[in-house]
Design an enzyme around this catalytic site. Structure first.
Site, PDB file in Angstrom:
ATOM      1  CG  HIS A  98      -4.500   1.331  -2.228  1.00 62.61           C
ATOM      2  ND1 HIS A  98      -4.485   2.665  -1.237  1.00 62.61           N
ATOM      3  CD2 HIS A  98      -5.612   1.017  -1.169  1.00 62.61           C
ATOM      4  CE1 HIS A  98      -5.573   2.635  -1.344  1.00 62.61           C
ATOM      5  NE2 HIS A  98      -5.871   1.372  -0.362  1.00 62.61           N
ATOM      6  CD  GLU A 138      -3.820  -1.289   8.470  1.00 63.77           C
ATOM      7  OE1 GLU A 138      -3.819  -0.776   9.216  1.00 63.77           O
ATOM      8  OE2 GLU A 138      -4.292  -0.975   7.701  1.00 63.77           O
TER       9      GLU A 138
END
Length: 330
Positions: free
Chosen positions: A129, A60
């Site tokens: 998540h 990321e």
């Protein structure tokens, strides 16, 4: 009028912006050949080619760093961080580089990049998540945060975000990807920072974003049966907040509930109530927040459902706090 869903609206916005401006590029984990883990970007790789739509490793910070570098050298990158829970891994590039570069460059250089990311709970994805990361970025000057609730808004707001010269965090709630609505095929960019009144009412103002808007609308329908007319405001952009639309509504209803999917401590709902306290205290009969407790999102489906704000919870709290003064309510 055609009907299309939320994920198709985002895909169409990307497709049209890639067509319109050769500086626009799209990259991230599985966005090219696989078409995105939430099936948002299929076909874009085939239409626009591997130099403008490409996959990256699961890294990321590297993705965000590449976006910052490409933005300051003339491109308009759109990147996807698959789950918003992992945005902290990209924070240095976004918070310390992209959001500050305009100021550090003596206002000589802009950073036109968009970070798309899926957020929100209710999908049984568990504690890491399912988060809504707005509060992590709310206090970052130079960064805009967009949070659409409908397919048409998703398309218009994403087009505006891509054309914006500032870094924009574009949040997509997972529970909305399948939402369908009738909308014109051609949708123009929608100005960032402008809320929309989704339902008019005189007894209480309900303010939310993303999936929370639909919970508020469902609650408003139930409350109307009791004689309580709720006005529902869809913020659409969480930074900057459209304080004028919210305060105008509050001055008519005198009561305001802010519905946020996220921990009650440090959220955007608290920021909005601070604005109300500073600018409209004399118009207030009652204000409060409907958010989650300060705990991680539960994995157990019954516990997750009970943990999140819902239409039923909004109805119950409004009935308790507003019903006694709204006429015919129980």
């Amino acid at each position: 009028m055609p009907t299309f869903d939320f994920r198709t609206a985002i895909r169409d916005a990307l497709d049209e912006e890639l067509d319109r401006d050769e500086a626009v590029v799209l990259f991230g984990e599985d966005v090219a050949k696989p078409g995105g883990v939430f099936a948002v970007t299929p076909g874009l790789y085939d239409r626009h080619g591997p130099e403008r739509v490409f996959d990256t490793p699961i890294a990321e910070l590297a993705i965000a760093g590449a976006a910052f570098g490409s933005a300051v050298t003339g491109l308009r990158p759109v990147i996807e961080i698959m789950f918003g829970d992992f945005l902290p891994l990209a924070m240095d590039a976004l918070v310390n580089q992209a959001a500050k570069y305009f100021y550090l460059s003596n206002e000589q250089a802009s950073v036109p990049l968009v970070v798309r990311s899926a957020v929100g709970a209710g999908g049984r994805f568990g504690a890491i998540h399912s988060q809504s990361p707005v509060s992590w970025f709310l206090g970052v000057p130079g960064l805009k945060i967009v949070a659409p609730a409908t397919p048409a808004d998703a398309k218009g707001l994403l087009k505006a975000a891509i054309r914006d010269d500032n870094p924009v965090l574009f949040l997509e709630h997972k529970r909305l990807y399948g939402l369908r609505e009738e909308a014109p095929e051609a949708i123009e960019p929608i100005a960032l920072g402008q809320a929309r009144v989704r339902r008019e009412g005189a007894d209480v103002t309900l303010v939310s974003a993303m999936k929370g808007v639909h919970d508020c609308l469902a609650a408003a329908e139930q409350l109307a049966v009791d004689g309580i007319e709720a006005e529902v405001i869809d913020l659409r952009t969480l930074r900057p907040l459209d304080r004028a639309t919210v305060l105008d509504s509050l001055r008519r209803t005198n009561r305001l509930a802010v519905v946020e999917e996220g921990p009650i401590t440090g959220g955007w709902a608290g920021e909005l109530l601070a604005i109300v306290a500073e600018e409209a205290l004399h118009d207030v009969d009652d204000v409060w927040r409907i958010a989650t407790d300060d705990h991680p999102v539960p994995y157990s489906p019954p516990l997750e459902d009970a943990f999140l704000p819902s239409a039923e919870r909004i109805v119950a709290e409004v009935r308790e706090r507003v019903g006694a003064v709204a006429g015919s309510a129980a």
